[in-house]
Motif scaffolding. Structure first.
Motif, short mmCIF file in Angstrom:
data_model
loop_
_atom_site.label_atom_id
_atom_site.label_comp_id
_atom_site.label_asym_id
_atom_site.label_seq_id
_atom_site.Cartn_x
_atom_site.Cartn_y
_atom_site.Cartn_z
N ARG A 1 8.88 10.25 2.92
CA ARG A 1 8.18 8.98 2.65
C ARG A 1 7.54 9.02 1.27
O ARG A 1 7.54 8.03 0.55
N GLN A 2 7.00 10.17 0.91
CA GLN A 2 6.43 10.29 -0.44
C GLN A 2 7.52 10.19 -1.50
O GLN A 2 7.34 9.54 -2.54
N GLN A 3 8.64 10.86 -1.25
CA GLN A 3 9.76 10.78 -2.21
C GLN A 3 10.21 9.33 -2.38
O GLN A 3 10.42 8.85 -3.51
N ALA A 4 10.32 8.64 -1.28
CA ALA A 4 10.76 7.24 -1.34
C ALA A 4 9.73 6.38 -2.08
O ALA A 4 10.10 5.47 -2.86
N ALA A 5 8.45 6.66 -1.86
CA ALA A 5 7.39 5.87 -2.52
C ALA A 5 7.41 6.09 -4.03
O ALA A 5 7.25 5.15 -4.82
N ALA A 6 7.60 7.35 -4.44
CA ALA A 6 7.65 7.64 -5.88
C ALA A 6 8.88 6.98 -6.52
O ALA A 6 8.81 6.37 -7.59
N GLU A 7 10.02 7.09 -5.84
CA GLU A 7 11.24 6.46 -6.35
C GLU A 7 11.08 4.95 -6.44
O GLU A 7 11.60 4.31 -7.36
N ALA A 8 10.39 4.37 -5.47
CA ALA A 8 10.25 2.91 -5.43
C ALA A 8 9.49 2.39 -6.65
O ALA A 8 9.82 1.33 -7.20
N VAL A 9 8.49 3.16 -7.10
CA VAL A 9 7.74 2.76 -8.29
C VAL A 9 8.67 2.74 -9.51
O VAL A 9 8.68 1.79 -10.30
N ALA A 10 9.46 3.79 -9.65
CA ALA A 10 10.36 3.89 -10.80
C ALA A 10 11.46 2.83 -10.72
O ALA A 10 11.87 2.26 -11.73
N ARG A 11 11.91 2.58 -9.51
CA ARG A 11 12.97 1.57 -9.34
C ARG A 11 12.45 0.18 -9.70
O ARG A 11 13.13 -0.60 -10.37
N ARG A 12 11.23 -0.13 -9.27
CA ARG A 12 10.65 -1.43 -9.59
C ARG A 12 10.52 -1.59 -11.11
O ARG A 12 10.81 -2.65 -11.67
N LEU A 13 10.12 -0.51 -11.77
CA LEU A 13 10.02 -0.56 -13.24
C LEU A 13 11.38 -0.89 -13.86
O LEU A 13 11.48 -1.76 -14.73
N ALA A 14 12.41 -0.22 -13.40
CA ALA A 14 13.76 -0.47 -13.94
C ALA A 14 14.17 -1.92 -13.70
O ALA A 14 14.74 -2.58 -14.59
N GLU A 15 13.89 -2.41 -12.51
CA GLU A 15 14.28 -3.79 -12.19
C GLU A 15 13.54 -4.78 -13.07
O GLU A 15 14.12 -5.76 -13.56
#
Ligand code: FMN
Length: 207
Positions: A187-201
């Motif tokens: 869940r932590q890995q997914a949360a960290a990835e989600a922040v970076a993914r939102r930035l890219a989007e």
């Protein structure tokens, strides 16, 4: 920061390069060897790549910035400052992971922001105005560095960056990473990835 650099492949970039993918620069607020914040950036950066960006990493050894001095700035920007500002200018977004030092940002990161935030002859910039930034932190404490992120958000907003509301603070970072560099807790890995993914989007559609 954040001049268009279509198709640019960032120095130190990792992952699959997409044609015309925006470049996101990953910046750790710590130059410590084996920094948890640098490790968190690597773990999270997968999300930015999934979001269609190419990620470059700042290696502070290549950019030994002197302590900010207005007289030096007036005379001529040091080469390392120019090189650092050029990296920012070639990126479309910033992913920052910063430790909390005494409830605030590290001097390393504040100094880098100061050098890059001002209009200077012969240099691109000011580097943050109109740029998009996402924030992470990793701390060995149980608070994860959120107080430092509050300060960082204020600082970056004051120099004109759009700081995304999404952020992730990793608590007890000394226990958090697996052998593969990812966070053990999915869940932590997914949360960290989600922040970076939102930035890219966001940077893909920004401007
Ligand atoms: C001068 C100093 C002050 C610190 N202050 C805090 C603090 O206020 N809150 C916190 O959570 N951790 C604090 N820490 C612990 C750091 O968050 C921890 O050392 C972290 O792992 C540093 O990040 P790095 O591994 O990326 O270098 C402090 C560490 C140092 C060296």
């Amino acid at each position: 920061m954040f001049l268009d650099a279509p198709g640019a492949r960032a120095e130190g970039a990792s992952g699959t390069a997409h044609l015309n993918a925006p470049v996101i620069l990953a910046l750790s607020g710590s130059q410590r060897r084996d920094s948890y914040n640098a490790r968190l950036l690597r773990a999270a950066s997968v999300g930015a790549q999934r979001g269609g960006a190419t990620v470059g990493f700042i290696d502070w050894e290549a950019y030994p910035l002197p302590l900010f001095d207005p007289e030096v700035e007036d005379a001529a920007l040091p080469d390392t400052v120019l090189a650092f500002r050029a990296r920012l200018a070639a990126s479309r977004g910033l992913l920052i992971a910063c430790p909390e030092y005494n409830a605030s940002v590290t001097p390393l990161l504040k100094n880098a922001i100061d050098w890059a935030s001002r209009q200077a002859p012969g240099a691109p910039g000011p580097c943050f105005s109109g740029g998009v930034v996402a924030l992470l932190s990793a701390s060995t404490s149980r608070l994860g560095g959120v107080r430092g992120l509050d300060h960082l958000r204020d600082i970056l907003s004051s120099v004109g960056a759009l700081v995304l509301p999404d952020q992730f603070a990793l608590v007890q970072a000394q226990h958090a990473f697996g052998e593969d560099g990812r966070l053990r807790d999915q869940r932590q890995q997914a949360a960290a990835e989600a922040v970076a993914r939102r930035l890219a989007e966001v940077v893909r559609f920004w401007r």
